[in-house]
Design a protein around this motif. Structure first.
Motif, PDB file in Angstrom:
ATOM      1  N   MET A   1      29.922 -12.858  11.501  1.00 10.97           N
ATOM      2  CA  MET A   1      30.685 -11.790  11.743  1.00 10.97           C
ATOM      3  C   MET A   1      31.428 -11.518  10.388  1.00 10.97           C
ATOM      4  O   MET A   1      31.736 -10.363  10.033  1.00 10.97           O
ATOM      5  CB  MET A   1      31.761 -12.081  12.961  1.00 10.97           C
ATOM      6  CG  MET A   1      32.593 -10.885  13.319  1.00 10.97           C
ATOM      7  SD  MET A   1      31.461  -9.290  13.695  1.00 10.97           S
ATOM      8  CE  MET A   1      32.925  -8.409  14.305  1.00 10.97           C
ATOM      9  N   ARG A   2      32.143 -12.604   9.743  1.00  9.79           N
ATOM     10  CA  ARG A   2      33.158 -12.342   8.681  1.00  9.79           C
ATOM     11  C   ARG A   2      32.141 -11.773   7.548  1.00  9.79           C
ATOM     12  O   ARG A   2      32.744 -10.763   6.769  1.00  9.79           O
ATOM     13  CB  ARG A   2      33.591 -13.645   8.193  1.00  9.79           C
ATOM     14  CG  ARG A   2      34.513 -13.552   6.876  1.00  9.79           C
ATOM     15  CD  ARG A   2      35.267 -15.083   6.651  1.00  9.79           C
ATOM     16  NE  ARG A   2      36.371 -14.971   5.759  1.00  9.79           N
ATOM     17  CZ  ARG A   2      35.769 -15.003   4.469  1.00  9.79           C
ATOM     18  NH1 ARG A   2      34.808 -15.360   4.266  1.00  9.79           N
ATOM     19  NH2 ARG A   2      36.693 -14.966   3.435  1.00  9.79           N
ATOM     20  N   PHE A   3      30.811 -12.405   7.198  1.00 12.29           N
ATOM     21  CA  PHE A   3      30.243 -11.675   6.233  1.00 12.29           C
ATOM     22  C   PHE A   3      29.949 -10.422   6.394  1.00 12.29           C
ATOM     23  O   PHE A   3      29.641  -9.450   5.490  1.00 12.29           O
ATOM     24  CB  PHE A   3      28.758 -12.644   6.093  1.00 12.29           C
ATOM     25  CG  PHE A   3      27.580 -11.885   5.361  1.00 12.29           C
ATOM     26  CD1 PHE A   3      27.884 -12.140   3.809  1.00 12.29           C
ATOM     27  CD2 PHE A   3      26.628 -11.407   5.779  1.00 12.29           C
ATOM     28  CE1 PHE A   3      26.898 -11.701   3.086  1.00 12.29           C
ATOM     29  CE2 PHE A   3      25.586 -10.682   4.790  1.00 12.29           C
ATOM     30  CZ  PHE A   3      25.925 -11.106   3.455  1.00 12.29           C
ATOM     31  N   PHE A   4      29.303  -9.935   7.992  1.00 16.84           N
ATOM     32  CA  PHE A   4      29.299  -8.598   8.415  1.00 16.84           C
ATOM     33  C   PHE A   4      30.225  -7.810   7.822  1.00 16.84           C
ATOM     34  O   PHE A   4      30.043  -6.604   7.445  1.00 16.84           O
ATOM     35  CB  PHE A   4      28.740  -8.545   9.620  1.00 16.84           C
ATOM     36  CG  PHE A   4      28.345  -7.380  10.268  1.00 16.84           C
ATOM     37  CD1 PHE A   4      27.429  -6.612   9.872  1.00 16.84           C
ATOM     38  CD2 PHE A   4      29.200  -6.595  11.184  1.00 16.84           C
ATOM     39  CE1 PHE A   4      26.826  -5.486  10.139  1.00 16.84           C
ATOM     40  CE2 PHE A   4      28.976  -5.467  11.628  1.00 16.84           C
ATOM     41  CZ  PHE A   4      27.738  -4.797  11.162  1.00 16.84           C
ATOM     42  N   LEU A   5      31.581  -8.142   8.299  1.00 15.72           N
ATOM     43  CA  LEU A   5      32.498  -7.145   7.663  1.00 15.72           C
ATOM     44  C   LEU A   5      32.846  -7.006   6.417  1.00 15.72           C
ATOM     45  O   LEU A   5      33.218  -5.791   5.962  1.00 15.72           O
ATOM     46  CB  LEU A   5      33.881  -7.833   8.507  1.00 15.72           C
ATOM     47  CG  LEU A   5      34.217  -7.679   9.949  1.00 15.72           C
ATOM     48  CD1 LEU A   5      35.340  -8.389  10.480  1.00 15.72           C
ATOM     49  CD2 LEU A   5      34.360  -6.075  10.215  1.00 15.72           C
ATOM     50  N   ILE A   6      32.683  -8.101   5.645  1.00 17.27           N
ATOM     51  CA  ILE A   6      32.690  -8.185   4.193  1.00 17.27           C
ATOM     52  C   ILE A   6      31.735  -7.071   3.680  1.00 17.27           C
ATOM     53  O   ILE A   6      32.134  -6.190   2.703  1.00 17.27           O
ATOM     54  CB  ILE A   6      32.547  -9.468   3.596  1.00 17.27           C
ATOM     55  CG1 ILE A   6      33.875 -10.319   3.946  1.00 17.27           C
ATOM     56  CG2 ILE A   6      32.446  -9.578   2.068  1.00 17.27           C
ATOM     57  CD1 ILE A   6      33.734 -11.838   3.309  1.00 17.27           C
ATOM     58  N   LEU A   7      30.437  -7.154   4.059  1.00 23.11           N
ATOM     59  CA  LEU A   7      29.531  -6.277   3.751  1.00 23.11           C
ATOM     60  C   LEU A   7      29.845  -4.801   3.966  1.00 23.11           C
ATOM     61  O   LEU A   7      29.900  -3.830   3.199  1.00 23.11           O
ATOM     62  CB  LEU A   7      28.176  -6.783   4.204  1.00 23.11           C
ATOM     63  CG  LEU A   7      26.758  -5.640   4.139  1.00 23.11           C
ATOM     64  CD1 LEU A   7      26.486  -5.656   2.504  1.00 23.11           C
ATOM     65  CD2 LEU A   7      25.628  -5.982   5.128  1.00 23.11           C
ATOM     66  N   LEU A   8      30.383  -4.417   5.353  1.00 27.19           N
ATOM     67  CA  LEU A   8      30.899  -3.198   5.702  1.00 27.19           C
ATOM     68  C   LEU A   8      31.988  -2.739   4.683  1.00 27.19           C
ATOM     69  O   LEU A   8      32.004  -1.396   4.293  1.00 27.19           O
ATOM     70  CB  LEU A   8      31.115  -2.964   7.006  1.00 27.19           C
ATOM     71  CG  LEU A   8      29.935  -3.163   7.835  1.00 27.19           C
ATOM     72  CD1 LEU A   8      30.635  -3.287   9.363  1.00 27.19           C
ATOM     73  CD2 LEU A   8      28.864  -2.286   7.689  1.00 27.19           C
ATOM     74  N   LYS A   9      32.818  -3.364   4.312  1.00 21.78           N
ATOM     75  CA  LYS A   9      34.055  -3.097   3.452  1.00 21.78           C
ATOM     76  C   LYS A   9      33.433  -2.733   2.133  1.00 21.78           C
ATOM     77  O   LYS A   9      33.974  -1.828   1.498  1.00 21.78           O
ATOM     78  CB  LYS A   9      34.877  -4.093   3.502  1.00 21.78           C
ATOM     79  CG  LYS A   9      35.762  -4.547   4.520  1.00 21.78           C
ATOM     80  CD  LYS A   9      36.785  -5.620   4.619  1.00 21.78           C
ATOM     81  CE  LYS A   9      37.449  -6.050   5.886  1.00 21.78           C
ATOM     82  NZ  LYS A   9      38.148  -7.064   5.763  1.00 21.78           N
ATOM     83  N   CYS A  10      32.476  -3.610   1.449  1.00 20.84           N
ATOM     84  CA  CYS A  10      32.043  -3.222   0.319  1.00 20.84           C
ATOM     85  C   CYS A  10      31.159  -1.850   0.317  1.00 20.84           C
ATOM     86  O   CYS A  10      31.368  -1.073  -0.507  1.00 20.84           O
ATOM     87  CB  CYS A  10      30.899  -4.452  -0.168  1.00 20.84           C
ATOM     88  SG  CYS A  10      31.841  -5.926  -0.411  1.00 20.84           S
ATOM     89  N   ILE A  11      30.209  -1.704   1.254  1.00 17.77           N
ATOM     90  CA  ILE A  11      29.780  -0.394   1.581  1.00 17.77           C
ATOM     91  C   ILE A  11      30.564   0.647   1.601  1.00 17.77           C
ATOM     92  O   ILE A  11      30.405   1.654   1.119  1.00 17.77           O
ATOM     93  CB  ILE A  11      28.728  -0.282   2.788  1.00 17.77           C
ATOM     94  CG1 ILE A  11      27.764  -1.305   2.702  1.00 17.77           C
ATOM     95  CG2 ILE A  11      28.268   1.036   3.248  1.00 17.77           C
ATOM     96  CD1 ILE A  11      26.798  -1.711   4.015  1.00 17.77           C
ATOM     97  N   THR A  12      31.860   0.718   2.252  1.00 20.17           N
ATOM     98  CA  THR A  12      32.761   1.581   2.499  1.00 20.17           C
ATOM     99  C   THR A  12      33.461   2.051   1.066  1.00 20.17           C
ATOM    100  O   THR A  12      33.397   3.017   0.442  1.00 20.17           O
ATOM    101  CB  THR A  12      33.796   1.192   3.243  1.00 20.17           C
ATOM    102  OG1 THR A  12      33.396   0.989   4.640  1.00 20.17           O
ATOM    103  CG2 THR A  12      35.158   2.214   3.444  1.00 20.17           C
ATOM    104  N   LYS A  57      40.205  -2.955  12.715  1.00 18.12           N
ATOM    105  CA  LYS A  57      40.463  -2.968  11.295  1.00 18.12           C
ATOM    106  C   LYS A  57      41.255  -1.718  10.782  1.00 18.12           C
ATOM    107  O   LYS A  57      40.578  -0.959  10.230  1.00 18.12           O
ATOM    108  CB  LYS A  57      39.211  -3.320  10.404  1.00 18.12           C
ATOM    109  CG  LYS A  57      38.690  -4.888  10.843  1.00 18.12           C
ATOM    110  CD  LYS A  57      39.691  -5.952  10.499  1.00 18.12           C
ATOM    111  CE  LYS A  57      39.050  -7.273  10.537  1.00 18.12           C
ATOM    112  NZ  LYS A  57      39.960  -8.484  10.483  1.00 18.12           N
ATOM    113  N   TRP A  58      42.311  -1.580  10.916  1.00 17.70           N
ATOM    114  CA  TRP A  58      43.136  -0.199  11.016  1.00 17.70           C
ATOM    115  C   TRP A  58      43.027   0.425   9.413  1.00 17.70           C
ATOM    116  O   TRP A  58      42.805   1.539   9.501  1.00 17.70           O
ATOM    117  CB  TRP A  58      44.313  -0.413  11.651  1.00 17.70           C
ATOM    118  CG  TRP A  58      44.323  -0.792  12.931  1.00 17.70           C
ATOM    119  CD1 TRP A  58      44.723  -1.772  13.434  1.00 17.70           C
ATOM    120  CD2 TRP A  58      43.544  -0.183  14.016  1.00 17.70           C
ATOM    121  NE1 TRP A  58      44.532  -1.873  15.127  1.00 17.70           N
ATOM    122  CE2 TRP A  58      43.562  -0.825  15.196  1.00 17.70           C
ATOM    123  CE3 TRP A  58      42.862   1.189  14.377  1.00 17.70           C
ATOM    124  CZ2 TRP A  58      43.017  -0.561  16.627  1.00 17.70           C
ATOM    125  CZ3 TRP A  58      42.084   1.139  15.606  1.00 17.70           C
ATOM    126  CH2 TRP A  58      42.295   0.399  16.629  1.00 17.70           C
TER     127      TRP A  58
END
Length: 334
Positions: A1-12, A57-58
Motif C-alpha cells: 500500500m505504501r509503495f502504491f501511494l508513493i507511486l500515485l504521489k509521483c504521478i501527481t 491524504k488531504w
C-alpha cells in the motif's frame, strides 16, 4: 500500500508539471506538445483526487484538485461558445474534410463511404457541398478516380493536386470555384490553397486550406507555427465577409498556437460550443477509443457564419477520421 501511494504521489507531481508546462507552449516545442493531452490529464487527476479522498491524504487531494483545474482550463478556452451569429438564415453548406492517409490500405472503403454520402437524400442526410481530401498521393488519387475525374458530375468544380507523400490534396465543390491559388509561404512550408466559392444566393466565400507539418521535432513545430501565423495574418487582411479556414493543422485547440491562430485571423473554431460533445470529436489517431483521440483536423469560420453541426465519420483505413461540418450563412440584406 505504501509503495502504491508513493507511486500515485509521483504521478501527481509529474502530471502537475506536464499540465502546467502546456501554458508555456509559445516558448518551447516540448511544452506545447504537453498541451495537446489536457483531456488525459483531466481524467488522470479526477481519478487521483478520488483515490486520495478515499485514503484521506488531504494535502494530496488539494494537489490533485489543482491538477483538475490546470487541465480543464485549455479545453474550457477551446470550447467556450463563440458569439451568436446573425439569425437571418441564408444558405447552408455541408463540408466534408478528410485526411485519407497517402498509404491507406483500404481506399475502396473511402470511396464507398463518400459515394454513399453523395447519393443520400433528405434534409437530415444532405450530401456534402464541398469535399476536402488531404494526403492525396498518386496511389490514392488513382484509387479514388471515380470521385476525382470527370465521371463525378455531382462536383463539377475541382482542384485535384496529388503529390508523392503526405501533402497532395483535392477540393471538390458543387458550387463554382474561382480565383484559385496554390502557393507556399516558404520553401519549407507545404503549399496551401486559396479559392473563392460562389454560394447558391451569389454571396462569396473565401476558402483557405492548409496541411501543416507534424510537430515531431522543434524544426517541424516552428514551420507549423509559422505556417499558421502567416496564414492567419493573410486571412485577417482579407476583406471578404465570409471566410473558412480548414485542414489538418497538426495541432489541438488546447495549444496556445491554436488560440493565436484564432485571434490573429479573426476566425473561430467550429468546435466552439460543443461542450462535453467535443470530447468525442477527436480525429486522430483512429486506433484509440473516442475519448482518447485528439482533434487536429479543424475548420474555422468568420463571425457571420453559424456552425449548425459538427460530426465525426467512421474509421476508413486512415489514421484520421473524416469530419462533417454544416455551416449556415446569413441571407443577403433586403
Amino acid at each position: 500500500m505504501r509503495f502504491f501511494l508513493i507511486l500515485l504521489k509521483c504521478i501527481t507531481l509529474g502530471g502537475l508539471f506536464l499540465a502546467a508546462a502546456g501554458f508555456f507552449g509559445r516558448y518551447s516545442t516540448y511544452a506545447d506538445l504537453t498541451a495537446h493531452f489536457s483531456i488525459y490529464y483531466f481524467l488522470l487527476f479526477a481519478f487521483l483526487t478520488l483515490i486520495f479522498i478515499l485514503v484521506k491524504k488531504w494535502a494530496w487531494v488539494v494537489a490533485a484538485a489543482l491538477g483538475v483545474v490546470l487541465s480543464i482550463i485549455p479545453p474550457t478556452l477551446a470550447y467556450n461558445p463563440r458569439s451568436a451569429a446573425p439569425q437571418n438564415a441564408g444558405p447552408e453548406l455541408t463540408f466534408l474534410q478528410f485526411n485519407v492517409n497517402y498509404a491507406n490500405p483500404t481506399p475502396e472503403k473511402v470511396l464507398a463511404w463518400i459515394e454513399s454520402l453523395i447519393t443520400q437524400e433528405g434534409p437530415a442526410t444532405s450530401a456534402p457541398d464541398i469535399i476536402l481530401l488531404q494526403e492525396l498521393s498518386p496511389y490514392m488519387a488513382n484509387a479514388l478516380a471515380p470521385l476525382l475525374d470527370n465521371r463525378n458530375t455531382a462536383y463539377p468544380y475541382k482542384i485535384v493536386k496529388p503529390l508523392p507523400g503526405a501533402f497532395g490534396m483535392a477540393l471538390l465543390s458543387r458550387h463554382p470555384l474561382h480565383d484559385v491559388q496554390r502557393a507556399s509561404l516558404s520553401a519549407s512550408i507545404p503549399e496551401h490553397t486559396l479559392a473563392t466559392v460562389t454560394l447558391p444566393d451569389s454571396q462569396k466565400l473565401r476558402l483557405y486550406e492548409t496541411h501543416t507539418l507534424p510537430p515531431i521535432s522543434p524544426g517541424y513545430s516552428s514551420v507549423r507555427n509559422s505556417d499558421l501565423m502567416q496564414l492567419a495574418d493573410i486571412i485577417s487582411t482579407d476583406t471578404e465577409a465570409h471566410k473558412v479556414f480548414l485542414g489538418d493543422f497538426n495541432i489541438t485547440p488546447y495549444s496556445a498556437w491554436f488560440r493565436d491562430t484564432e485571434s490573429r485571423s479573426g476566425l473561430k473554431s467550429a468546435m466552439r460550443g460543443l461542450s462535453v460533445h467535443a470530447l468525442s470529436n477527436g480525429t486522430w489517431p483512429t486506433v484509440l477509443p473516442a475519448l482518447f483521440r485528439i482533434p487536429i483536423d479543424h475548420l474555422l469560420v468568420s463571425a457571420k457564419i453559424s456552425v449548425m453541426k459538427r460530426d465525426i465519420g467512421p474509421a476508413l483505413g486512415s489514421d484520421h477520421l473524416p469530419v462533417l461540418t454544416v455551416l449556415r450563412f446569413p441571407s443577403l440584406p433586403g
